[in-house]
Design an enzyme around this catalytic site. Structure first.
Site, PDB file in Angstrom:
ATOM      1  N   GLN A   1       0.838  -1.218   0.000  1.00 25.11           N
ATOM      2  CA  GLN A   1       0.000   0.000   0.000  1.00 25.11           C
ATOM      3  C   GLN A   1       0.867   1.261   0.000  1.00 25.11           C
ATOM      4  O   GLN A   1       0.574   2.213  -0.705  1.00 25.11           O
ATOM      5  CB  GLN A   1      -0.926   0.057   1.231  1.00 25.11           C
TER       6      GLN A   1
ATOM      7  N   ASP B   1      -5.571  -0.250  -7.993  1.00 24.09           N
ATOM      8  CA  ASP B   1      -5.203  -1.244  -6.983  1.00 24.09           C
ATOM      9  C   ASP B   1      -6.096  -2.458  -7.193  1.00 24.09           C
ATOM     10  O   ASP B   1      -7.082  -2.650  -6.490  1.00 24.09           O
ATOM     11  CB  ASP B   1      -5.386  -0.638  -5.586  1.00 24.09           C
TER      12      ASP B   1
HETATM   13  N1  SPD Z   1      -1.880 -11.596  -5.957  1.00 20.41           N
HETATM   14  C1  SPD Z   1      -2.611 -10.568  -5.275  1.00 20.41           C
HETATM   15  C2  SPD Z   1      -2.453  -9.214  -5.821  1.00 20.41           C
HETATM   16  C3  SPD Z   1      -3.334  -8.244  -5.074  1.00 20.41           C
HETATM   17  C4  SPD Z   1      -3.089  -6.829  -5.347  1.00 20.41           C
HETATM   18  N2  SPD Z   1      -4.081  -5.946  -4.753  1.00 20.41           N
HETATM   19  C5  SPD Z   1      -4.159  -5.988  -3.367  1.00 20.41           C
HETATM   20  C6  SPD Z   1      -5.086  -4.998  -2.792  1.00 20.41           C
HETATM   21  C7  SPD Z   1      -4.491  -4.337  -1.591  1.00 20.41           C
HETATM   22  N3  SPD Z   1      -5.011  -3.038  -1.403  1.00 20.41           N
END
Ligand code: SPD
EC number: 2.5.1.16
Length: 318
Positions: free
Chosen positions: A78, A173
């Protein structure tokens, strides 16, 4: 007769007190975590949602059986997906859009910047923010920032309907490109993102693992180069023990500046941090950064030899 669990669902991945992360995106391997207690299992209109308390990583959020966040290491992803683009911008961002990210962790990071006036989130699945607010209060605290507006909607449509150049920064995201997030890795969406971001602004998207998905990253970066003409496309990496292979990256795409015509000034180089590292946010109980620093920012763009070779010609600065 009991119905067969759907592939990739949490039902399939939980066995004998252990969760194993299985997916065709990382065939033949799967991280396992010992379960203390399952706290929540639900099925939204879009995906299977599960929260469990693990022995070693704190509370864990799964979407369609795949780890999205754990208490112990969520900050690395994050912080990096938020602060790399925020600090790379030439002018402090005023208006930011997050597509996906319904757990709220990226919002928490953006809330650290006093100059930001508006933060919009377009999240397709209302169950994700609801569950995150209940089980991940430290991550979801970003939702309480008064500058945040949550839109429960299709992120693609939201971006398409945005005014041209509306955002200084757009962060995508997303989960992996199987299921609801698949369309977030396709060219029409990137064309819409390019339109919606301001000249000189940045689009930063979740871009998978160098160890497992070099072909996906190659295709994605090449496509972004076609879309961000006159701008730049870069890949930055972070370490995170609970994502497949312990590493994930982001594509950082800078849109050409307004004054930058052909043969004009060089495109924005996101490897250089320009804005100050953000501090804690006591008002929301958000502590100091735990992963990101300007030093880590610069290092994140340095790729190991195999990745540099594999992405040869796909990135702007090599
Ligand atoms: N392999 C999982 C990838 C996930 C990416 N996004 C995650 C969200 C966190 N805010």
């Amino acid at each position: 007769m009991a119905s067969k669990p759907s592939p990739g669902s949490a039902e399939q991945a939980i066995n004998d007190g252990w969760y194993t992360e299985l997916s065709p995106m990382w065939p033949g391997q799967g991280l396992s975590l010992k379960i203390k207690e399952i706290l929540y299992r639900g099925k939204s209109d879009f995906q299977d949602v599960c929260v469990f308390e693990s022995e070693s990583m704190g509370t864990v959020l799964l979407l369609d059986g795949v780890i999205q966040a754990t208490d112990r290491d969520e900050f690395s992803y994050q912080e990096m997906i938020a602060h790399i683009p925020m600090c790379a911008l030439e002018r402090p961002a005023k208006k930011v859009l997050v597509v996906g990210g319904g757990d709220g962790g990226v919002l928490r990071e953006l809330a650290r910047y006093p100059e930001v006036a508006e933060i919009h989130m377009a999240e397709i699945d209302k169950m994700v923010p609801e569950v995150s607010k209940k089980y991940f209060p430290e991550m979801a605290v970003g939702f309480t920032d008064p500058r945040v507006t949550l839109h429960i909607c299709d992120g693609i449509k939201y971006v398409e309907d945005s005014d041209e150049g509306a955002y200084d920064l757009i962060i995508v995201d997303s989960s992996d490109p199987v299921g609801p997030a698949e369309v977030l890795f396709e060219k029409p969406f990137f064309e819409a993102l390019h339109r919606a971001v301001a000249p000189g602004g940045i689009v930063c998207t979740q871009a998978e693992s160098l160890w497992l998905h070099l072909d996906i990253i190659k295709a994605l970066a090449s496509m972004c180069k076609e879309v961000f003409v006159g701008g730049s496309v870069s890949y930055a990496t972070t370490t995170i023990p609970t994502y497949p292979s312990g590493q994930i990256g982001m594509l950082v795409c800078a849109k050409a500046r307004a004054e930058q015509g052909e043969g004009g000034t060089a495109p924005l180089d996101p490897r250089i941090p320009r804005q100050a590292e953000p501090g804690p946010l006591p008002k929301l109980g958000v502590a100091e950064l735990q992963y990101y620093s300007h030093e880590v920012h610069a290092a994140a763009f340095v790729l190991p030899v195999f990745a540099k070779k594999g992405l040869q010609g796909c990135l702007t600065f090599q």
